[in-house]
Write an enzyme that holds these catalytic residues in place. Sequence first.
Site, PDB file in Angstrom:
ATOM      1  CB  THR A  60      -0.997  -0.102   1.098  1.00 27.93           C
ATOM      2  OG1 THR A  60      -1.933   1.222   1.109  1.00 27.93           O
ATOM      3  CG2 THR A  60      -0.436  -0.090   2.558  1.00 27.93           C
ATOM      4  CE  LYS A  64      -1.309   0.776  -3.583  1.00 27.46           C
ATOM      5  NZ  LYS A  64      -2.833   1.103  -3.756  1.00 27.46           N
ATOM      6  CB  ALA A 122      -4.069  13.265 -12.285  1.00 24.40           C
ATOM      7  N   GLY A 123      -3.713  11.074  -9.279  1.00 19.40           N
ATOM      8  CA  GLY A 123      -2.894  10.281  -8.675  1.00 19.40           C
ATOM      9  C   GLY A 123      -2.709   8.764  -8.931  1.00 19.40           C
ATOM     10  N   GLY A 229     -16.054   3.187  -2.243  1.00 18.05           N
ATOM     11  CA  GLY A 229     -14.757   2.403  -2.754  1.00 18.05           C
ATOM     12  C   GLY A 229     -14.796   0.959  -2.090  1.00 18.05           C
TER      13      GLY A 229
HETATM   14  P1  NDP Z   1      -2.704  10.911  -4.585  1.00 20.38           P
HETATM   15  O1  NDP Z   1      -2.181  11.512  -3.626  1.00 20.38           O
HETATM   16  O2  NDP Z   1      -1.861   9.892  -5.458  1.00 20.38           O
HETATM   17  O3  NDP Z   1      -3.527  11.850  -5.558  1.00 20.38           O
HETATM   18  C1  NDP Z   1      -4.344  12.649  -4.924  1.00 20.38           C
HETATM   19  C2  NDP Z   1      -5.087  13.302  -6.212  1.00 20.38           C
HETATM   20  O4  NDP Z   1      -6.155  14.013  -5.748  1.00 20.38           O
HETATM   21  C3  NDP Z   1      -4.139  14.377  -6.981  1.00 20.38           C
HETATM   22  O5  NDP Z   1      -4.669  14.216  -8.227  1.00 20.38           O
HETATM   23  C4  NDP Z   1      -4.740  15.864  -6.344  1.00 20.38           C
HETATM   24  O6  NDP Z   1      -4.822  16.889  -7.204  1.00 20.38           O
HETATM   25  C5  NDP Z   1      -6.064  15.492  -6.068  1.00 20.38           C
HETATM   26  N1  NDP Z   1      -6.883  16.209  -4.918  1.00 20.38           N
HETATM   27  C6  NDP Z   1      -6.250  16.245  -3.604  1.00 20.38           C
HETATM   28  N2  NDP Z   1      -7.068  16.966  -2.860  1.00 20.38           N
HETATM   29  C7  NDP Z   1      -7.742  17.565  -3.541  1.00 20.38           C
HETATM   30  C8  NDP Z   1      -9.086  18.632  -3.637  1.00 20.38           C
HETATM   31  N3  NDP Z   1      -9.168  19.211  -2.246  1.00 20.38           N
HETATM   32  N4  NDP Z   1      -9.637  18.851  -4.476  1.00 20.38           N
HETATM   33  C9  NDP Z   1      -9.343  18.408  -5.904  1.00 20.38           C
HETATM   34  N5  NDP Z   1      -8.349  17.639  -5.923  1.00 20.38           N
HETATM   35  C10 NDP Z   1      -7.629  17.097  -4.776  1.00 20.38           C
HETATM   36  O7  NDP Z   1      -3.903   9.977  -3.622  1.00 20.38           O
HETATM   37  P2  NDP Z   1      -4.128   8.380  -4.248  1.00 20.38           P
HETATM   38  O8  NDP Z   1      -4.667   8.110  -5.452  1.00 20.38           O
HETATM   39  O9  NDP Z   1      -3.072   7.473  -3.525  1.00 20.38           O
HETATM   40  O10 NDP Z   1      -5.777   8.027  -3.243  1.00 20.38           O
HETATM   41  C11 NDP Z   1      -6.790   8.820  -3.563  1.00 20.38           C
HETATM   42  C12 NDP Z   1      -7.830   8.355  -2.752  1.00 20.38           C
HETATM   43  O11 NDP Z   1      -8.117   7.070  -3.085  1.00 20.38           O
HETATM   44  C13 NDP Z   1      -7.660   8.314  -1.128  1.00 20.38           C
HETATM   45  O12 NDP Z   1      -8.968   8.909  -0.784  1.00 20.38           O
HETATM   46  C14 NDP Z   1      -7.681   7.268  -0.718  1.00 20.38           C
HETATM   47  O13 NDP Z   1      -7.887   6.791   0.319  1.00 20.38           O
HETATM   48  C15 NDP Z   1      -8.520   6.176  -1.767  1.00 20.38           C
HETATM   49  N6  NDP Z   1      -8.132   5.022  -2.246  1.00 20.38           N
HETATM   50  C16 NDP Z   1      -9.072   3.963  -2.208  1.00 20.38           C
HETATM   51  C17 NDP Z   1      -8.802   2.642  -2.455  1.00 20.38           C
HETATM   52  C18 NDP Z   1     -10.044   1.609  -2.620  1.00 20.38           C
HETATM   53  O14 NDP Z   1      -9.578   0.378  -2.517  1.00 20.38           O
HETATM   54  N7  NDP Z   1     -10.996   1.933  -2.510  1.00 20.38           N
HETATM   55  C19 NDP Z   1      -7.534   2.111  -3.117  1.00 20.38           C
HETATM   56  C20 NDP Z   1      -6.553   3.270  -2.923  1.00 20.38           C
HETATM   57  C21 NDP Z   1      -6.897   4.518  -2.594  1.00 20.38           C
HETATM   58  P3  NDP Z   1      -3.173  17.643  -7.562  1.00 20.38           P
HETATM   59  O15 NDP Z   1      -2.454  17.013  -8.705  1.00 20.38           O
HETATM   60  O16 NDP Z   1      -3.825  19.048  -8.082  1.00 20.38           O
HETATM   61  O17 NDP Z   1      -2.693  17.909  -6.084  1.00 20.38           O
END
Ligand code: NDP
Length: 265
Positions: A60, A64, A122-123, A229
């Site tokens: 996790t 990754k 886009a994370g 999710g």
């Molecule tokens: P990352 O940190 O890799 O990416 C976060 C993204 O969210 C970025 O694109 C960022 O934009 C955007 N972001 C953050 N805050 C805001 C905001 N307030 N408004 C708009 N955009 C925002 O995160 P992850 O991909 O690792 O995780 C994302 C979510 O997915 C988490 O909530 C996590 O708990 C959930 N998750 C759920 C899983 C499941 O099995 N259900 C598995 C894995 C994760 P910017 O580039 O502009 O900063």
Amino acid sequence: MSKLFTIFGNPVSHSISPLIHNFAMKKLNIDACYTRTLLKDSKEFKNVFLNSKFDGANITVPFKEVAFESCDTVKGIAKDIKAVNTIIKKDEKLIGYNTDALGFYEGIKSSEGIKSVLILGAGGTAKAISFILKDRGYNVTILNRSRARLEPFVKNGFNVYSWSDFKIKNFDLIVNTTSAGLNDNSLPLEKELLKKLFCGANFAIDVIYGRQTPFLKLATDNKLHSKDGLFMLLNQAVLAFEIFFDYRYNFEDIKESMKKAMSLL
Ligand code: NDP
């Protein structure tokens, strides 16, 4: 011989993977155990894994990508995503998979009427979901707050927008993969814009689980079919379990016991 599995992460104490995997192993009479491993430094990942007794692992945040780099062989969509969340050790070699991506796909593939998908964020999670959906023939668009993270999506031929250049159109499914709403009450996009997007959509998914986020509430208020999710978390675990035990157990049987474990939380 008894098998040993773990989840690597930092933090990792919150993970429910040990609970659901151990519960399923017990239900299916498998002689195995699943633990947690807190890793401090990503550079240690490969050595720790190879010098351990672990037969396999889940990975996790934030390991990754380093897990992907550490694998001797990477299978399936993980090659495109460049991140793995499941590894098995065979003859001292690490073989990696991405079951987050397939776990999401499993949860939507039978929903009729989904052709176009808008992914907010886009994370890492956005990447896993968008690559598998594109691979399975969906029309995928990415919308992120800033431009910086969009580069890998541009390179891979996605339709990409940042907030500043987005033009509204209709999408069948809207997915929130941002962390907006995880620990606060914010929406991932400006409310009026989101409402317009919901008007043209039929489905909404928030990958955050365990709470009704403002995004999910707004989607429900706008009469969309919506879900959190949890299904993705469950499916990725079932798919990892299948890999750990070389597909000897039935998907639905594993899912049933993991669901039972989750209901005990
Ligand atoms: P990352 O940190 O890799 O990416 C976060 C993204 O969210 C970025 O694109 C960022 O934009 C955007 N972001 C953050 N805050 C805001 C905001 N307030 N408004 C708009 N955009 C925002 O995160 P992850 O991909 O690792 O995780 C994302 C979510 O997915 C988490 O909530 C996590 O708990 C959930 N998750 C759920 C899983 C499941 O099995 N259900 C598995 C894995 C994760 P910017 O580039 O502009 O900063």
